[in-house]
Design a protein around this motif. Sequence first.
Motif, PDB file in Angstrom:
ATOM      1  N   ARG A   1      33.284  30.656  45.426  1.00  0.00           N
ATOM      2  CA  ARG A   1      32.710  29.323  45.575  1.00  0.00           C
ATOM      3  C   ARG A   1      32.207  28.864  44.216  1.00  0.00           C
ATOM      4  O   ARG A   1      31.473  29.584  43.546  1.00  0.00           O
ATOM      5  N   GLY A   2      32.665  27.690  43.780  1.00  0.00           N
ATOM      6  CA  GLY A   2      32.213  27.148  42.510  1.00  0.00           C
ATOM      7  C   GLY A   2      32.788  27.824  41.292  1.00  0.00           C
ATOM      8  O   GLY A   2      32.254  27.683  40.184  1.00  0.00           O
ATOM      9  N   MET A   3      33.895  28.565  41.464  1.00  0.00           N
ATOM     10  CA  MET A   3      34.518  29.282  40.359  1.00  0.00           C
ATOM     11  C   MET A   3      35.961  29.598  40.726  1.00  0.00           C
ATOM     12  O   MET A   3      36.310  29.661  41.910  1.00  0.00           O
ATOM     13  N   PRO A   4      36.838  29.791  39.721  1.00  0.00           N
ATOM     14  CA  PRO A   4      38.200  30.224  40.032  1.00  0.00           C
ATOM     15  C   PRO A   4      38.254  31.720  40.325  1.00  0.00           C
ATOM     16  O   PRO A   4      37.294  32.449  40.060  1.00  0.00           O
ATOM     17  N   VAL A   5      39.371  32.165  40.868  1.00  0.00           N
ATOM     18  CA  VAL A   5      39.591  33.597  41.053  1.00  0.00           C
ATOM     19  C   VAL A   5      39.776  34.231  39.670  1.00  0.00           C
ATOM     20  O   VAL A   5      40.612  33.787  38.885  1.00  0.00           O
ATOM     21  N   PRO A   6      38.993  35.266  39.327  1.00  0.00           N
ATOM     22  CA  PRO A   6      39.105  35.860  37.992  1.00  0.00           C
ATOM     23  C   PRO A   6      40.480  36.489  37.750  1.00  0.00           C
ATOM     24  O   PRO A   6      41.052  37.116  38.635  1.00  0.00           O
ATOM     25  N   ALA A   7      40.974  36.362  36.521  1.00  0.00           N
ATOM     26  CA  ALA A   7      42.241  36.982  36.121  1.00  0.00           C
ATOM     27  C   ALA A   7      42.310  36.994  34.590  1.00  0.00           C
ATOM     28  O   ALA A   7      41.862  36.036  33.946  1.00  0.00           O
ATOM     29  N   PRO A   8      42.864  38.063  34.016  1.00  0.00           N
ATOM     30  CA  PRO A   8      43.303  39.326  34.630  1.00  0.00           C
ATOM     31  C   PRO A   8      42.084  40.158  35.043  1.00  0.00           C
ATOM     32  O   PRO A   8      41.264  40.509  34.199  1.00  0.00           O
ATOM     33  N   TYR A   9      42.032  40.501  36.327  1.00  0.00           N
ATOM     34  CA  TYR A   9      40.820  41.104  36.855  1.00  0.00           C
ATOM     35  C   TYR A   9      41.101  41.720  38.215  1.00  0.00           C
ATOM     36  O   TYR A   9      41.776  41.115  39.050  1.00  0.00           O
ATOM     37  N   LEU A  10      40.581  42.923  38.439  1.00  0.00           N
ATOM     38  CA  LEU A  10      40.584  43.530  39.756  1.00  0.00           C
ATOM     39  C   LEU A  10      39.133  43.797  40.132  1.00  0.00           C
ATOM     40  O   LEU A  10      38.459  44.609  39.502  1.00  0.00           O
ATOM     41  N   ALA A  11      38.631  43.054  41.114  1.00  0.00           N
ATOM     42  CA  ALA A  11      37.238  43.187  41.535  1.00  0.00           C
ATOM     43  C   ALA A  11      36.987  44.599  42.061  1.00  0.00           C
ATOM     44  O   ALA A  11      37.884  45.237  42.619  1.00  0.00           O
ATOM     45  N   GLY A  12      35.751  45.058  41.903  1.00  0.00           N
ATOM     46  CA  GLY A  12      35.459  46.430  42.265  1.00  0.00           C
ATOM     47  C   GLY A  12      34.362  46.587  43.277  1.00  0.00           C
ATOM     48  O   GLY A  12      33.206  46.353  42.966  1.00  0.00           O
ATOM     49  N   GLY A  13      34.709  46.979  44.479  1.00  0.00           N
ATOM     50  CA  GLY A  13      33.761  47.421  45.484  1.00  0.00           C
ATOM     51  C   GLY A  13      32.502  46.598  45.579  1.00  0.00           C
ATOM     52  O   GLY A  13      32.532  45.373  45.666  1.00  0.00           O
ATOM     53  N   HIS A  14      31.362  47.279  45.519  1.00  0.00           N
ATOM     54  CA  HIS A  14      30.073  46.609  45.650  1.00  0.00           C
ATOM     55  C   HIS A  14      29.709  45.785  44.423  1.00  0.00           C
ATOM     56  O   HIS A  14      28.820  44.932  44.503  1.00  0.00           O
ATOM     57  N   PHE A  15      30.370  46.000  43.290  1.00  0.00           N
ATOM     58  CA  PHE A  15      29.949  45.365  42.054  1.00  0.00           C
ATOM     59  C   PHE A  15      30.740  44.115  41.711  1.00  0.00           C
ATOM     60  O   PHE A  15      30.370  43.397  40.780  1.00  0.00           O
ATOM     61  N   LEU A  16      31.819  43.868  42.412  1.00  0.00           N
ATOM     62  CA  LEU A  16      32.650  42.679  42.217  1.00  0.00           C
ATOM     63  C   LEU A  16      33.051  42.507  40.767  1.00  0.00           C
ATOM     64  O   LEU A  16      33.050  41.479  40.189  1.00  0.00           O
TER      65      LEU A  16
END
Length: 296
Positions: A281-296
């Motif tokens: 919400r209010g931001m694009p999907v990060p890239a190049p990026y793989l979100a991580g578990g509890h820490f996003l």
Amino acid sequence: MDSLHVRLMREGDLVSAERASALTFFDAEQSTRRVSDPEAEPRSAGASKQWIDRMRFFLSVDPGGCWVAVKEEAGEGGVVGFAVSQNRGDLWFLATYGVLPGHQARGVGKRLMDAALGHADGRPGIFSSSVHAGATRRYRLAGFSLHPQIRMVGTVDRSTLPAVHGLREGRADDFEWMDTLDQDLRVAGHGPDHGYMLGTMRLVVLRNRTRPGYVYIDDQGRASLLAAAHPATARKLLWEALASSRGSTLVNCITTPNEWAIDVGLAARLDIGQEGYIAVRGMPVPAPYLAGGHFL
């Protein structure tokens, strides 16, 4: 009278909250399991301890984002729902959220989510969502865009592993440039989360002036969080994680802007599937990026 009370989490709630989390997610895995998926398994003792340790860390850093729903008559042992969120600079993220199956569809989840979103105070937000119909409806009504996630699973064909150069083990003195990279990709740096993750996982970095990147690799050799300034760097880091894997591995939280990760996974002979959503919400999907578990 409503005997269910939503309040800020306290350290004494952690054991009960972990039990609620384990039961909630085990039930969700069973109810959404596909024929091709492995049987759902209860959370291990080690994973339970890790959950409690991480939530204790979040409580110590930003307690105002940590909420529980409790049965008043049960006190701190009666947690039936939880929502753990955190503010890092200008970014809000939801680390984990759930309501025990027997208390769902009663408004408990909405009360918890309202409390966590109130802590966001208008910040852009991100989290990883399951496919639970009630939860995803609530996220969308709260203004989040839901982007399907891909996961890749299997045993790496080690004959496909390329020679990767330029990487080294990460250190605490890398955090400053890593936070700058985080800000470019996801609005804000991970800040104190880097210190916690470095204490529990292996950090591998590529320190390059124009194309830096890093990956945290967990104790099973899986990429737990990956950020890079360029897809070429991201591919190198993911290959390093795959080379560290032992037996069956997982590459998770792959979104459409991160198709570079699909290409690496397919080259390593992993199988592809769909698993939940990245909600922003209010931001694009990060890239190049793989979100991580509890820490996003």
